[in-house]
Write an enzyme that holds these catalytic residues in place. Structure first.
Site, mmCIF file in Angstrom:
data_model
loop_
_atom_site.group_PDB
_atom_site.id
_atom_site.type_symbol
_atom_site.label_atom_id
_atom_site.label_comp_id
_atom_site.label_asym_id
_atom_site.label_seq_id
_atom_site.Cartn_x
_atom_site.Cartn_y
_atom_site.Cartn_z
ATOM 1 N N SER A 60 0.836 -1.189 0.000
ATOM 2 C CA SER A 60 0.000 0.000 0.000
ATOM 3 C C SER A 60 0.886 1.260 0.000
ATOM 4 O O SER A 60 1.800 1.361 -0.808
ATOM 5 C CB SER A 60 -0.947 -0.049 1.202
ATOM 6 O OG SER A 60 -1.925 0.961 1.149
ATOM 7 N N ARG A 93 -12.168 7.626 8.371
ATOM 8 C CA ARG A 93 -11.919 6.183 8.480
ATOM 9 C C ARG A 93 -12.974 5.379 7.721
ATOM 10 O O ARG A 93 -12.658 4.406 7.047
ATOM 11 C CB ARG A 93 -11.889 5.769 9.954
ATOM 12 C CG ARG A 93 -11.568 4.301 10.174
ATOM 13 C CD ARG A 93 -10.226 3.925 9.546
ATOM 14 N NE ARG A 93 -9.826 2.572 9.893
ATOM 15 C CZ ARG A 93 -8.727 1.990 9.433
ATOM 16 N NH1 ARG A 93 -7.929 2.638 8.613
ATOM 17 N NH2 ARG A 93 -8.422 0.759 9.774
ATOM 18 N N ASP A 109 -9.159 -4.552 -6.222
ATOM 19 C CA ASP A 109 -8.613 -3.355 -5.560
ATOM 20 C C ASP A 109 -8.980 -2.115 -6.374
ATOM 21 O O ASP A 109 -8.522 -1.953 -7.507
ATOM 22 C CB ASP A 109 -7.088 -3.486 -5.440
ATOM 23 C CG ASP A 109 -6.447 -2.417 -4.554
ATOM 24 O OD1 ASP A 109 -7.082 -1.373 -4.325
ATOM 25 O OD2 ASP A 109 -5.306 -2.641 -4.102
ATOM 26 N N HIS A 135 -8.452 -3.986 -1.665
ATOM 27 C CA HIS A 135 -7.121 -3.499 -1.304
ATOM 28 C C HIS A 135 -6.593 -4.151 -0.027
ATOM 29 O O HIS A 135 -5.402 -4.404 0.112
ATOM 30 C CB HIS A 135 -7.159 -1.978 -1.140
ATOM 31 C CG HIS A 135 -5.829 -1.388 -0.783
ATOM 32 N ND1 HIS A 135 -4.735 -1.469 -1.626
ATOM 33 C CD2 HIS A 135 -5.404 -0.729 0.324
ATOM 34 C CE1 HIS A 135 -3.696 -0.888 -1.040
ATOM 35 N NE2 HIS A 135 -4.073 -0.431 0.133
ATOM 36 N N ASP A 136 -7.471 -4.415 0.921
ATOM 37 C CA ASP A 136 -7.055 -4.978 2.212
ATOM 38 C C ASP A 136 -6.717 -6.465 2.164
ATOM 39 O O ASP A 136 -6.382 -7.055 3.195
ATOM 40 C CB ASP A 136 -8.165 -4.781 3.262
ATOM 41 C CG ASP A 136 -7.884 -3.590 4.173
ATOM 42 O OD1 ASP A 136 -6.850 -2.919 3.984
ATOM 43 O OD2 ASP A 136 -8.706 -3.337 5.074
#
Length: 366
Positions: free
Chosen positions: A145, A214, A312, A345-346
């Site tokens: 990332s 967040r 992603d 993405h995670d």
């Protein structure tokens, strides 16, 4: 419980890329395994925006790290063979010097007087640490990332300093979508009256702004496909619902609220702003007269592994392909792995079995 965190004092003054300098700055880092006699088995990890240097448990700190299943004796990154270093990014609030640190000149926190931060500054700080540990050349540099961008900065500034590179879900430069999202996250924080131009306290803290920032992040870190599978349109039970008008009604809303609550008081808002903007500024093309491929062609690696995920949306697969092609153009033996993990993405934090297998196979060939 002991603390495994160590500190490295950066050279003073430490000059920053966009002007300004730091005095008495330091980096927080942790290590696993042993450095061999030739100092040739070091593997450095750059993290994403929010993690600390505690990537995995160790003798000094048995609490699980953010990449617990990946690193350790006999694990995918085997610490019986590798001396693993994980650094907390310069500008973060997890032990390294950043906006929340005390400015020795004033005795007060830097806040917005902290110099403009770039990922190149983070890379140079880590390079000073590696040299400080007596390591001439890293066996492997791993970045995921934001950390993958920091790794590309490190390689661009020190083209001969690394033998092998593992690039995970990152980018040679921020794309407009990623910049747009991060810009909204920063705006949410700045528009919170409690942020007060960076001058907040525990009593007056920009809770709402950080919470929205967040939630926006979490939405982009995962994929729409995963949300459908996990939450569909499931509604909260009546006793779980908020009473106020337009309050949370769906499970996905409740999930985001929980995520934000765990994050908000655990990360400094000003540090978040600095790191977020540093990610937007990064462009490896600066090292190749405006061309990504020309910049990557300057980097002298023996081997590289580039991993990306089809779902992603923040760092799309096309950007992983661009990195792989660029490093191949530099003469490195490059393996490109495209995973179809649903977690977006995670995935590198969640789909450990598949990421780990690719990483372990690559490391076994070094």
């Amino acid at each position: 419980m002991g603390d495994a965190r160590r500190y490295f004092d950066l050279p003073t003054p430490f000059a920053m890329k966009r002007g300004g300098q730091l005095h008495g700055a330091r980096l927080a880092y942790e290590t696993w395994g042993e450095l061999d006699a030739a100092r040739a088995n070091a593997l450095l990890i750059f993290t994403g925006l929010s993690p600390s240097a505690h990537a995995a448990s160790n003798a000094q700190d048995p609490t699980p790290g953010w990449w617990e299943e990946m690193i350790g004796p006999g694990k995918y990154v085997d610490t019986r063979r590798w001396f693993v270093i994980c650094v907390n990014t310069l500008g973060s609030c997890k032990g390294s010097t950043g906006a929340a640190s005390i400015d020795p000149a004033s005795g007060q926190p830097y806040r917005l007087s902290f110099p403009e931060l770039t990922l190149e500054d983070a890379a140079e700080a880590a390079h000073a640490l590696v040299e400080g540990l007596g390591i001439e050349k890293l066996a492997c540099l791993l970045g995921n990332s934001m950390g993958g961008m920091t790794a590309l900065a490190y390689l661009s500034l020190h083209p001969d300093a690394v033998r092998a590179h593992i690039s995970i879900s990152t980018a040679p430069q921020a794309q407009p979508f990623a910049i747009a999202i991060r810009s909204l996250q920063r705006e949410a924080i700045r528009l919170d009256p409690q942020w007060n131009n960076g001058d907040y306290s525990d009593e007056r803290y920009p809770e709402a702004g950080m919470s929205i920032a967040r939630k926006l992040g979490v939405i982009t870190y995962r994929s729409a496909m995963e949300w459908v599978g996990r939450f569909a349109r499931i509604r909260l039970e009546s006793d779980q619902r908020e009473e106020e008008p337009f309050g949370a009604e769906f499970q996905i809303e409740s999930y985001l609220i929980g995520h934000a609550r765990r994050f908000v008081r655990n990360f400094d808002p000003n540090s978040y702003l600095y790191l977020s903007r540093a990610s937007d500024w990064f462009d490896v093309a600066e090292y190749g007269q405006g061309s990504v491929s020309a910049a990557l062609a300057r980097i002298r690696l023996e081997r590289a592994l580039v991993i990306g995920v089809e779902t992603d949306i923040l760092f799309p697969l096309s950007q992983q392909q661009e990195i792989a092609d660029g490093l191949r153009g530099a003469g490195a033996a490059v393996e490109f792995v495209a995973l179809d993990s649903p977690q977006g993405h995670d995935a590198f934090l969640v789909d450990i079995a598949r990421f780990g297998a690719a990483i372990a196979q690559f490391l076994a060939r070094l």
